[in-house]
Motif scaffolding. Sequence first.
Motif, PDB file in Angstrom:
ATOM      1  N   SER A   1       0.829  -1.200   0.000  1.00 41.12           N
ATOM      2  CA  SER A   1       0.000   0.000   0.000  1.00 41.12           C
ATOM      3  C   SER A   1       0.865   1.253   0.000  1.00 41.12           C
ATOM      4  O   SER A   1       1.918   1.309   0.653  1.00 41.12           O
ATOM      5  N   SER A   2       0.432   2.248  -0.772  1.00 42.83           N
ATOM      6  CA  SER A   2       1.040   3.590  -0.779  1.00 42.83           C
ATOM      7  C   SER A   2       2.513   3.570  -1.166  1.00 42.83           C
ATOM      8  O   SER A   2       3.317   4.331  -0.634  1.00 42.83           O
ATOM      9  N   VAL A   3       2.879   2.714  -2.124  1.00 46.17           N
ATOM     10  CA  VAL A   3       4.271   2.699  -2.581  1.00 46.17           C
ATOM     11  C   VAL A   3       4.443   3.490  -3.871  1.00 46.17           C
ATOM     12  O   VAL A   3       5.553   3.877  -4.229  1.00 46.17           O
ATOM     13  N   VAL A   4       3.345   3.732  -4.611  1.00 42.20           N
ATOM     14  CA  VAL A   4       3.420   4.471  -5.865  1.00 42.20           C
ATOM     15  C   VAL A   4       2.108   5.237  -6.036  1.00 42.20           C
ATOM     16  O   VAL A   4       1.045   4.765  -5.627  1.00 42.20           O
ATOM     17  N   ILE A   5       2.194   6.439  -6.594  1.00 39.13           N
ATOM     18  CA  ILE A   5       1.012   7.252  -6.827  1.00 39.13           C
ATOM     19  C   ILE A   5       1.118   7.884  -8.206  1.00 39.13           C
ATOM     20  O   ILE A   5       2.199   7.921  -8.815  1.00 39.13           O
ATOM     21  N   LEU A   6      -0.010   8.379  -8.701  1.00 35.66           N
ATOM     22  CA  LEU A   6      -0.026   9.173  -9.921  1.00 35.66           C
ATOM     23  C   LEU A   6      -0.003  10.642  -9.532  1.00 35.66           C
ATOM     24  O   LEU A   6      -0.906  11.135  -8.854  1.00 35.66           O
ATOM     25  N   SER A   7       1.041  11.340  -9.938  1.00 38.75           N
ATOM     26  CA  SER A   7       1.196  12.763  -9.644  1.00 38.75           C
ATOM     27  C   SER A   7       1.210  13.527 -10.958  1.00 38.75           C
ATOM     28  O   SER A   7       2.140  13.366 -11.760  1.00 38.75           O
ATOM     29  N   ASN A   8       0.151  14.309 -11.196  1.00 41.38           N
ATOM     30  CA  ASN A   8       0.009  15.033 -12.463  1.00 41.38           C
ATOM     31  C   ASN A   8       0.071  14.081 -13.660  1.00 41.38           C
ATOM     32  O   ASN A   8       0.686  14.382 -14.690  1.00 41.38           O
TER      33      ASN A   8
ATOM     34  N   VAL B   1       8.272 -12.504 -11.605  1.00 39.15           N
ATOM     35  CA  VAL B   1       7.681 -11.511 -10.707  1.00 39.15           C
ATOM     36  C   VAL B   1       6.637 -10.752 -11.527  1.00 39.15           C
ATOM     37  O   VAL B   1       6.972 -10.126 -12.529  1.00 39.15           O
ATOM     38  N   LEU B   2       5.384 -10.813 -11.109  1.00 39.17           N
ATOM     39  CA  LEU B   2       4.307 -10.107 -11.794  1.00 39.17           C
ATOM     40  C   LEU B   2       3.835  -8.956 -10.914  1.00 39.17           C
ATOM     41  O   LEU B   2       3.451  -9.166  -9.764  1.00 39.17           O
ATOM     42  N   VAL B   3       3.891  -7.743 -11.454  1.00 36.84           N
ATOM     43  CA  VAL B   3       3.432  -6.555 -10.739  1.00 36.84           C
ATOM     44  C   VAL B   3       2.061  -6.178 -11.299  1.00 36.84           C
ATOM     45  O   VAL B   3       1.934  -5.896 -12.494  1.00 36.84           O
ATOM     46  N   ILE B   4       1.042  -6.183 -10.443  1.00 37.82           N
ATOM     47  CA  ILE B   4      -0.329  -5.866 -10.849  1.00 37.82           C
ATOM     48  C   ILE B   4      -0.682  -4.502 -10.285  1.00 37.82           C
ATOM     49  O   ILE B   4      -0.566  -4.263  -9.084  1.00 37.82           O
ATOM     50  N   GLY B   5      -1.102  -3.603 -11.160  1.00 40.07           N
ATOM     51  CA  GLY B   5      -1.404  -2.241 -10.760  1.00 40.07           C
ATOM     52  C   GLY B   5      -2.605  -2.139  -9.842  1.00 40.07           C
ATOM     53  O   GLY B   5      -3.317  -3.117  -9.589  1.00 40.07           O
ATOM     54  N   PRO B   6      -2.883  -0.929  -9.340  1.00 42.00           N
ATOM     55  CA  PRO B   6      -4.025  -0.727  -8.442  1.00 42.00           C
ATOM     56  C   PRO B   6      -5.349  -1.052  -9.123  1.00 42.00           C
ATOM     57  O   PRO B   6      -5.482  -0.942 -10.340  1.00 42.00           O
ATOM     58  N   HIS B   7      -6.332  -1.436  -8.319  1.00 41.76           N
ATOM     59  CA  HIS B   7      -7.683  -1.635  -8.836  1.00 41.76           C
ATOM     60  C   HIS B   7      -8.202  -0.323  -9.420  1.00 41.76           C
ATOM     61  O   HIS B   7      -7.843   0.762  -8.965  1.00 41.76           O
ATOM     62  N   ILE B   8      -9.052  -0.427 -10.428  1.00 36.79           N
ATOM     63  CA  ILE B   8      -9.564   0.758 -11.100  1.00 36.79           C
ATOM     64  C   ILE B   8     -11.084   0.716 -11.119  1.00 36.79           C
ATOM     65  O   ILE B   8     -11.701  -0.349 -11.032  1.00 36.79           O
ATOM     66  N   ALA B   9     -11.681   1.905 -11.227  1.00 34.12           N
ATOM     67  CA  ALA B   9     -13.135   1.998 -11.228  1.00 34.12           C
ATOM     68  C   ALA B   9     -13.720   1.842 -12.617  1.00 34.12           C
ATOM     69  O   ALA B   9     -14.879   1.464 -12.766  1.00 34.12           O
ATOM     70  N   ASP B  10     -12.928   2.113 -13.653  1.00 33.39           N
ATOM     71  CA  ASP B  10     -13.427   2.088 -15.021  1.00 33.39           C
ATOM     72  C   ASP B  10     -12.280   1.710 -15.938  1.00 33.39           C
ATOM     73  O   ASP B  10     -11.111   1.997 -15.643  1.00 33.39           O
TER      74      ASP B  10
ATOM     75  N   SER C   1      -2.672   0.734  -3.762  1.00 34.24           N
ATOM     76  CA  SER C   1      -1.913  -0.490  -3.502  1.00 34.24           C
ATOM     77  C   SER C   1      -1.676  -1.260  -4.791  1.00 34.24           C
ATOM     78  O   SER C   1      -2.502  -1.253  -5.699  1.00 34.24           O
ATOM     79  N   VAL C   2      -0.531  -1.923  -4.844  1.00 40.26           N
ATOM     80  CA  VAL C   2      -0.183  -2.791  -5.959  1.00 40.26           C
ATOM     81  C   VAL C   2       0.050  -4.195  -5.408  1.00 40.26           C
ATOM     82  O   VAL C   2       0.382  -4.373  -4.238  1.00 40.26           O
ATOM     83  N   GLU C   3      -0.135  -5.183  -6.270  1.00 40.86           N
ATOM     84  CA  GLU C   3       0.078  -6.576  -5.882  1.00 40.86           C
ATOM     85  C   GLU C   3       1.337  -7.093  -6.545  1.00 40.86           C
ATOM     86  O   GLU C   3       1.557  -6.867  -7.738  1.00 40.86           O
ATOM     87  N   ILE C   4       2.166  -7.789  -5.777  1.00 37.84           N
ATOM     88  CA  ILE C   4       3.380  -8.429  -6.292  1.00 37.84           C
ATOM     89  C   ILE C   4       3.175  -9.927  -6.206  1.00 37.84           C
ATOM     90  O   ILE C   4       3.011 -10.474  -5.113  1.00 37.84           O
TER      91      ILE C   4
ATOM     92  N   PHE D   1      11.109 -11.442   2.985  1.00 38.59           N
ATOM     93  CA  PHE D   1      10.616 -10.067   2.881  1.00 38.59           C
ATOM     94  C   PHE D   1       9.649  -9.774   4.021  1.00 38.59           C
ATOM     95  O   PHE D   1       8.722 -10.525   4.274  1.00 38.59           O
ATOM     96  N   ARG D   2       9.882  -8.673   4.726  1.00 37.83           N
ATOM     97  CA  ARG D   2       8.975  -8.177   5.738  1.00 37.83           C
ATOM     98  C   ARG D   2       8.743  -6.702   5.466  1.00 37.83           C
ATOM     99  O   ARG D   2       9.672  -5.898   5.507  1.00 37.83           O
ATOM    100  N   ALA D   3       7.495  -6.319   5.218  1.00 34.83           N
ATOM    101  CA  ALA D   3       7.184  -4.912   4.956  1.00 34.83           C
ATOM    102  C   ALA D   3       7.211  -4.147   6.277  1.00 34.83           C
ATOM    103  O   ALA D   3       6.830  -4.677   7.331  1.00 34.83           O
ATOM    104  N   PRO D   4       7.650  -2.911   6.271  1.00 34.28           N
ATOM    105  CA  PRO D   4       7.652  -2.111   7.504  1.00 34.28           C
ATOM    106  C   PRO D   4       6.235  -1.815   7.949  1.00 34.28           C
ATOM    107  O   PRO D   4       5.301  -1.824   7.159  1.00 34.28           O
ATOM    108  N   ASP D   5       6.095  -1.515   9.234  1.00 37.95           N
ATOM    109  CA  ASP D   5       4.785  -1.201   9.768  1.00 37.95           C
ATOM    110  C   ASP D   5       4.280   0.140   9.215  1.00 37.95           C
ATOM    111  O   ASP D   5       5.049   1.027   8.902  1.00 37.95           O
TER     112      ASP D   5
END
Length: 406
Positions: free
Chosen positions: A301-308, A336-345, A388-391, A402-406
């Motif tokens: 969660s919150s590792v990548v965002i769309l900025s402009n 390794v498959l990277v799946i982007g965030p869920h989308i509404a449309d 959030s993205v799925e790996i 792998f352990r993600a930080p809190d």
Amino acid sequence: MTRRGVRALIGSLVLAMLATPVLAAVEREDVIMLGADGRDYTSYKTLRSDLSERLLYLGPDESPADALFIVPSDYQSTRLADGGTRLRFDSGSYAIMNTGRFDAEVGRADNGDLVFTSWNGITRADGHLGKWNSPDDFASFAYSWVLPANIEVVSYRANRPGDWMQRGRTLSWHGENVNDIAFTIRYRVTPVGPATPTPARETPPPGKSEPSTHRELPLPKRQRMTAPRTRLQNAPATSIVAPEPAAEPVTQPEPAPAKPAAAKPEPDRSAEPVVADTPPSPAPETTATPADDGPRSVRLSSVVILSNGKPRVTARGHTVLDRLAAALGAAGPDSVLVIGPHIADSRDTGGSAAQAARVADYLGGHGVTPERIDIRPGPVQGAQDGRSVEIRVTPGTALDRFRAPD
């Protein structure tokens, strides 16, 4: 694309069709997910309008039976004299997803680059060519390629005015009030070799230990007191049975006059230390079963965002992805498959794929073999989740460290 991934994408795209509001004009979107060889592909095409019915023409080399899905499913099919098929839908919208392989559409340049041309150069008798609509133009037409890590786009052009955008491994074109559209895309394919097989180990002779091939890596301080949940991928799988100790020689005593044998005194244990509440020994690690070789996923969660409109790795993303890259770089997973965030449309497919491509590029630049990384846009689920993205990693044991930080 795996069967599980196809089923998930099919379900999400069907939901997108049902949730799309009625439109006053014709909108079409084509998404081509290209394979690593530059010719195999999975395509998703959708058209939306407020018409009462719609006709779709499939060429002689296409068949409804070859499609992964067609929505709506209650269409009428008619074979044509040229070998093609005409589908009639009792609504103005449809979606179709299939797999295929580029043949005549792709040629090879002198330097080895591949050149894709969407139009075969033949203009129909009614004057239409390429990707066309009748009687009106497309109010909106979007065309996207999602590329694997080993393919580089060299150049691209369209015969109609529109906007090109390249984000990571996604190349997109969008035009409004256009018709009779043709695309030419030139790209370069770097061959991807097969994974190096692990040589079989010989069983050591009795009395000798098998040399360990497991390479211990330093763990972060927070993890040094935590035992791994499962056996590591490279841990020896062969059980070693220590040889039984040789029997000690027994010396026969000299004969003595017969007398009653004295009872053997019990040893005095009063001086031995007493250990209270001794913790049980950890259970021995078991050899990985075939199920351990399957994929495993982790959602970040919150590792990548769309900025402009551009994907950007966040401050948290740098910390999380650095740890993930270190774990995967050491384990060397097959894929390794990277799946982007869920989308509404489905209109948001490009943004989701761009975020997945940004994460994939980051991992590829921090120790993970780029040729083993692939991307996919997130599924359409009616409510956008752009955080959030799925790996998805194969084998899943590559995620053990792998352990993600809190």
